[in-house]
Each structure stands twice: as structure tokens, then as C-alpha cells.
Design a protein around this motif. Sequence first.
Motif, mmCIF file in Angstrom:
data_model
loop_
_atom_site.group_PDB
_atom_site.id
_atom_site.type_symbol
_atom_site.label_atom_id
_atom_site.label_comp_id
_atom_site.label_asym_id
_atom_site.label_seq_id
_atom_site.Cartn_x
_atom_site.Cartn_y
_atom_site.Cartn_z
ATOM 1 N N GLY A 188 -3.329 30.548 -39.319
ATOM 2 C CA GLY A 188 -3.969 30.090 -38.089
ATOM 3 C C GLY A 188 -3.951 31.153 -37.021
ATOM 4 O O GLY A 188 -4.366 32.289 -37.256
ATOM 5 N N LEU A 235 -4.999 25.487 -35.326
ATOM 6 C CA LEU A 235 -6.331 25.574 -34.719
ATOM 7 C C LEU A 235 -6.215 25.898 -33.247
ATOM 8 O O LEU A 235 -5.224 25.560 -32.586
ATOM 9 C CB LEU A 235 -7.073 24.239 -34.852
ATOM 10 C CG LEU A 235 -7.281 23.654 -36.240
ATOM 11 C CD1 LEU A 235 -7.845 22.250 -36.117
ATOM 12 C CD2 LEU A 235 -8.214 24.527 -37.047
ATOM 13 N N CYS A 270 -17.719 26.257 -33.935
ATOM 14 C CA CYS A 270 -16.558 26.748 -34.677
ATOM 15 C C CYS A 270 -16.886 28.094 -35.301
ATOM 16 O O CYS A 270 -17.884 28.236 -36.013
ATOM 17 C CB CYS A 270 -16.162 25.753 -35.760
ATOM 18 S SG CYS A 270 -14.712 26.280 -36.720
ATOM 19 N N GLY A 297 -12.208 29.627 -37.402
ATOM 20 C CA GLY A 297 -11.029 28.828 -37.063
ATOM 21 C C GLY A 297 -10.788 28.632 -35.581
ATOM 22 O O GLY A 297 -9.803 28.014 -35.188
ATOM 23 N N ILE A 333 -13.272 18.602 -35.796
ATOM 24 C CA ILE A 333 -11.897 18.776 -36.297
ATOM 25 C C ILE A 333 -11.452 17.545 -37.066
ATOM 26 O O ILE A 333 -10.878 17.655 -38.162
ATOM 27 C CB ILE A 333 -10.944 19.066 -35.113
ATOM 28 C CG1 ILE A 333 -11.231 20.462 -34.537
ATOM 29 C CG2 ILE A 333 -9.477 18.975 -35.561
ATOM 30 C CD1 ILE A 333 -10.533 20.740 -33.229
#
Length: 412
Positions: free
Chosen positions: A230, A240, A372, A375, A406
Motif C-alpha cells: 500500500g 489505501l 483511482c 491504489g 472502495i
Amino acid sequence: MKNINICIIGSGLAGLSAAYYLKYKYNIEIFEKRERTGGCLSSSKTKNGYVEDFYHHFFEGDSLLISLIEELSLKEEMEWLKGSTGYHVNGKNEPLTTIPEIIRYPYMTFYEKFRLGMLTLRAGEYDIEKLDEVTAKDFIEKECGKGVYNSFFEPLLRSKSGEYSDKVSAAWLISRIAIRSNRKSGGEKLGYLRNGFESLIESLEKEILDSGCTIHTNTPAEAITKSENGWFVNGKEFDLVINTINPKKFCQLGGPNIGEFIYQGAACMTLGLKRDVLNGLYWVNMKDKAPYGAVIGHTNFVPYERYDEHIVYLASYFSGKPPEGIQEQMLTDFKTRFSLKDDEILWNRIFIEEDAGPVYMTGYRSKIPRYCIDGIYYAGMFSEANYPERSMEGSIAAGKKVAGMISEAYSG
């Protein structure tokens, strides 16, 4: 799904909305550089109640905002008020709310007023996408003539966009005209909350905190780096990241570069006065050059009795850093221009936001990032939901959109 950790950068309405719609599903931490949440929708205490640091109202078509207000049990606070408008020209407030007032306005010919009126009536019919490549200046001069541009629109564009005024797109301008074309004989119908938008921010914050999420105020995001699974934000790993701040600033922190967006800053001075200087008008644009582009009479919109003092805003926009001494410049000019004595000003304060919002110049549409990218989720004023005009509605839409994406991506 609570084992998924999400970082939200910025606690404006987009960031708070994203957190609100995700709050029971994931571990959420919000990083906010200021001491209060709300971003440009934050408020400060007055003698009676709260008033927004930057002027706000909403429209009948803001369905997401109205639904959110109702979800938060604030429906009883919602009220519909009338907003009158005018221009300050040659030291005088010229009202432009009713048809007789517009006819009497001496700085445009009758034919120019007719063309301006027809433009307003047709505003919702234009193809916004096609207007993205056309400057507002060229569009107005073609549709209404140079006289209307010079007398009516040029001061607006200059005060709003400064050095970029001749590069702003017609898509942005016509969208502003269209959303504000719901005018009745007494003025435009606008929404407000009886206790101010502080109620909305407080309710959102309470819902978010009660669900177990964390809000870090006085805690700017200072370093963002990619991790194996991440992103690290300020040394802590998250699965995220939702970014709501200026993409350029986000990139400087270590986030991905998603393109160049020119932002403008806003300097908004709020004053408490002993008397009304706007002759009952809510929104007065400055045709005369001044260190502010508009004077907004908050208590000519919201009842004076609610505050027991006349409250006005002086609105100024700038590029880069705010002009040195801007507070004194604005205050001195305001006192002189409106013949105010020192003892008639009960208090004043200024709020400055260097990244108040992007400038919608021609070609902006092609630069809008996906929600998006690698990530990182993007839900700020630069997002698709806020094109071609940023708004509270657009911020909620952007926050809700990424929350939905999400939830869908991690529902399994």
C-alpha cells in the motif's frame, strides 16, 4: 473488513463524506493540517452562533447535499431564503435583482440587457463539453457582444480568476449562470442551515468518530511513500489512500504525479458591523477595482436578528501567495469606500486558503484524473464531480463515489 486501513488526506467536505460512507466497514484515519475540520466549510463563533469562514449557500438541485442533511437529522434546520444581487459602480450599490432594477441599470444598453437575459434563459441548453475549449471572453463577446462582456462579465472574471481571467473556459461560466438562473421576483432561491454549516460538519465528525474512525487535526500529511502492500503516510502503512488536496501538493509529499492543476487561493474577510452598507443586498460584485471582488451581506440573506449585528464578507482571490498586507488593504479600502467609521466595525477577521480550488481554464476537461490511479483514490475539487464548477454538492459526490468504488473493490 475492518482489517483494511484507509488514510484520508484532508477533512473538507469531500474527505468527511468519503469517511462517512465508509465508516463502519474499514479503519479510517483522516489527516488535517488545520486545528478544525471542514476545510473551506469551517466556521467560527460570533456573538450569537456560528458563521462560515468562507461564505456558503446551496441550491435546490443539490440532491446529495440535501439527502445528507436529512440523513444527519438536520432537515428541520434547512431553510430556503432569497438572495438579491447587485453591482458596486462609481461608489454606488446598483441592485440587479428584479426586472425593473435591471432595466434601470445605467451601464448597459437595453439591447445589451436583452441579450444578457436571453443568455441566462438559454444557459441550461448549451453543450458544456463543447464549451470546454472556448474561453469565456470569446463566448460572451460572441453571444452578447463586447459591451456586455466589458460592463458585466469582465469584472466578475477578473475578481474571480485574476491573471487567468481571459483563459477561463466558457464551460465554467455557463454552468455558473445555469445553476443561478432560478430567480424569482424577490431574488434567487438559496438554501442554508438555520444554525449554519457548522451543524453539518459537527454531525459528520460525530458520526465518523462514533464509528471508531480517527481524525488527526493539526497533523498535515508530510511524507507519502509506496510500500509493498500500500502506502506509508507519515511513517504509518495504509492499504489505501484517499487524496482530497491539490494534486501538486500531494505530489510534493511523494504521491504520484497525475498532472498539473492551477489552483487559486482565497482570502475572505468577515466583519461585524453596526449598520448595513449594502442597502439590503446579499451579493454585490465590485465593478470598481478594489482589493476584493465582491461584498457579501450575510445578514441580508440570513435574518439579522439571528446575530444581532450586520455581518459581511469581503471576497478576494489570488494566485500563489496572498498579497502582503492584504488584510489591512481590504479593511482600509472597505472603510473608505463605504464611509465606515472605526467604531462602526465591531470586529473583523480574515481566513486565507492558498488552495481554495482549481481554475477551470480551457482544456480542463481532458486533465480530470480518474477516481483511482495506482491504489490512490482522488476525491478533491479537481475531480470529475466538481467539473465544471466546484460546489458542496460536487464534493459530496466525489467522496461518495470513491467510497462506493472502495466498497465494491473490497466487498469480497
